[in-house]
Design a protein around this motif. Structure first.
Motif, PDB file in Angstrom:
ATOM      1  N   THR A  70      22.448   5.617  20.343  1.00 43.42           N
ATOM      2  CA  THR A  70      23.450   5.235  21.338  1.00 43.42           C
ATOM      3  C   THR A  70      22.900   5.680  22.953  1.00 43.42           C
ATOM      4  O   THR A  70      22.921   4.796  23.543  1.00 43.42           O
ATOM      5  CB  THR A  70      24.645   5.837  20.928  1.00 43.42           C
ATOM      6  OG1 THR A  70      24.928   5.515  19.630  1.00 43.42           O
ATOM      7  CG2 THR A  70      25.882   5.172  21.779  1.00 43.42           C
ATOM      8  N   ILE A  87      27.791  -0.996  21.760  1.00 41.28           N
ATOM      9  CA  ILE A  87      26.627  -1.651  21.199  1.00 41.28           C
ATOM     10  C   ILE A  87      26.848  -2.516  20.144  1.00 41.28           C
ATOM     11  O   ILE A  87      27.655  -2.279  19.297  1.00 41.28           O
ATOM     12  CB  ILE A  87      25.728  -0.446  20.898  1.00 41.28           C
ATOM     13  CG1 ILE A  87      25.206   0.341  22.228  1.00 41.28           C
ATOM     14  CG2 ILE A  87      24.409  -0.949  20.139  1.00 41.28           C
ATOM     15  CD1 ILE A  87      24.617   1.875  21.843  1.00 41.28           C
ATOM     16  N   GLU A 145      25.646   7.387  13.220  1.00 42.04           N
ATOM     17  CA  GLU A 145      25.457   6.769  14.511  1.00 42.04           C
ATOM     18  C   GLU A 145      25.777   5.469  14.753  1.00 42.04           C
ATOM     19  O   GLU A 145      26.064   4.994  15.871  1.00 42.04           O
ATOM     20  CB  GLU A 145      23.905   6.985  14.545  1.00 42.04           C
ATOM     21  CG  GLU A 145      23.009   6.585  15.884  1.00 42.04           C
ATOM     22  CD  GLU A 145      23.337   7.469  17.043  1.00 42.04           C
ATOM     23  OE1 GLU A 145      23.616   8.803  16.796  1.00 42.04           O
ATOM     24  OE2 GLU A 145      23.313   7.050  18.250  1.00 42.04           O
ATOM     25  N   ALA A 198      27.745   4.162  17.750  1.00 41.37           N
ATOM     26  CA  ALA A 198      27.195   2.948  18.740  1.00 41.37           C
ATOM     27  C   ALA A 198      28.395   2.024  18.902  1.00 41.37           C
ATOM     28  O   ALA A 198      28.336   1.470  20.057  1.00 41.37           O
ATOM     29  CB  ALA A 198      25.863   2.629  18.009  1.00 41.37           C
TER      30      ALA A 198
END
Ligand code: NCD
Ligand code: ZN
Length: 363
Positions: A53, A95, A86, A90
């Motif tokens: 990230t 993301i 993760e 993110a």
């Protein structure tokens, strides 16, 4: 051919683009906007690849510094470092997707994946938080199994079906489809499976890259009948097929086979001419009325851009107007022969020196 001589496209979005790093990034990133686009879905295959990230946010910051006019949607590179935790991090950081490259099939894919099953916990988390899985849909060449560049995509399709069956709510994009069988495969899947199509695959077939390094990219362009299927699905206005340019700049010396041990770099550069190029191509096969759906609406709906970037809702203020170039002015509307970065790397674009029959008159 249509009798329209002017069209307007709201908020064009390129859902697959390589913006590189360093001086090359400074050269190519502003070309997104120059090519008519206000949204870029950015690929993570840098050196080293974007796997966290933090890296993705830092990269986004770099791109915004180079050109703040474009909205950048960021991706992570699927690798063993990527964990379900993760993924959740993110997602919270904005993301949007994760890109998978089978090992060794294309530029900077040495860290790509070998088997999908080990990533099922990651895909489970992606499905849960609604992130998108972007697939480079080719298996590596393997002479002993008769796998080569021409059948690498059809040979990959069972992986697409398996992933879709295992994660029916996971949004999956089969990137840069090149074959009729891939188009049919995506059509046969549910609404969570989309597909990008590049302009160069709408233009080229095998004869155009065999012996012509500038037209070499992965996946390679296939047979005329395959190109026909790509054009037809756009003419049909199928809403799960949308533009991802896969614009992938390489310095010209890397595109010449004699310069490296690895042969010619894969990648075709279209960013600076993208919207006129796509319009020219769609016009050439009778799909001028599909430009807006293909380059803007369909992808934005699939990616839920209204939620990700409210400023771009309903096109925001970014309506781009294109006008047909009369034949006598075609010579004045030629693609530049090359672009040169501050450190002297030169990139030769697709259709270099050729006239494009559409031009941007307002954006
Ligand atoms: C891409 C690149 O150069 O980064 N090349 C290509 O031929 N498409 C990598 C990729 O997307 O496969
Ligand atoms: Zn790509």
């Amino acid at each position: 051919m249509s009798s329209l001589t002017e069209i307007s496209v709201s908020s064009p979005a390129d859902f697959h683009v390589h913006l590189r790093q360093g001086p090359m990034s400074s050269l190519v990133t502003p070309h997104v906007r120059e090519g008519g686009f206000s949204l870029a879905y950015v690929m993570p295959n840098l050196k080293p690849p974007i796997t966290t990230t933090e890296q993705a946010l830092a990269y986004k910051h770099d791109l915004e510094k180079i050109d703040p006019r474009v909205h950048y949607l960021m991706t992570l590179y699927l690798s063993p470092e990527l964990t379900p935790d993760e993924i959740r991090k993110a997602k919270k950081a904005g993301i949007v997707g994760v890109k998978s490259y089978p090992r060794g099939v294309t530029t900077n894919s040495d860290g790509g994946i070998e088997s999908y099953e080990v990533y099922y916990p990651v895909f489970e988390a992606m499905q849960e938080v609604d992130m998108v899985l972007n697939l480079h849909g080719e298996v590596p060449s393997d002479a002993s199994a008769n796998v080569h560049v021409l059948n690498a995509e059809p040979t990959f399709l069972p992986h697409l079906f398996a992933l879709h069956a295992a994660f029916p709510r996971l949004r999956i994009v089969l990137e840069h489809a090149t074959t009729r069988v891939a188009i049919e495969a995506v059509k046969s899947c549910g609404n969570t499976v989309g597909c990008t199509i590049t302009p160069h695959h709408l233009a080229l077939t095998v004869d155009d890259w065999a012996g012509q390094a500038l037209n070499f990219c992965k996946p390679v362009a296939k047979y005329p009948d395959d190109r026909q299927a790509l054009r037809q699905v756009i003419r049909d206005g199928h809403p799960r097929f949308f533009l991802g340019s896969d614009s992938a700049p390489h310095p010209s010396h890397a595109k010449t086979t004699c310069a490296t041990d690895h042969g010619c770099a894969a990648g075709i550069y279209t960013s600076p001419i993208l919207l006129p190029l796509v319009t020219d191509l769609l016009d050439s096969f009778g799909a001028l009325d599909k430009v807006e759906g293909f380059v803007s609406r369909f992808g934005r709906v699939f990616y839920k851009v209204d939620e990700l970037a409210p400023a771009l809702r309903d096109g925001g203020d970014a309506a781009v107007v294109l006008r047909q170039v009369p034949p006598e002015r075609l010579q004045d509307n030629r693609v530049p022969e090359r672009y040169v970065s501050a450190d002297g790397q030169d990139v030769i674009p697709f259709w270099a020196g050729r006239g494009i029959r559409w031009e941007i008159v307002k954006q």
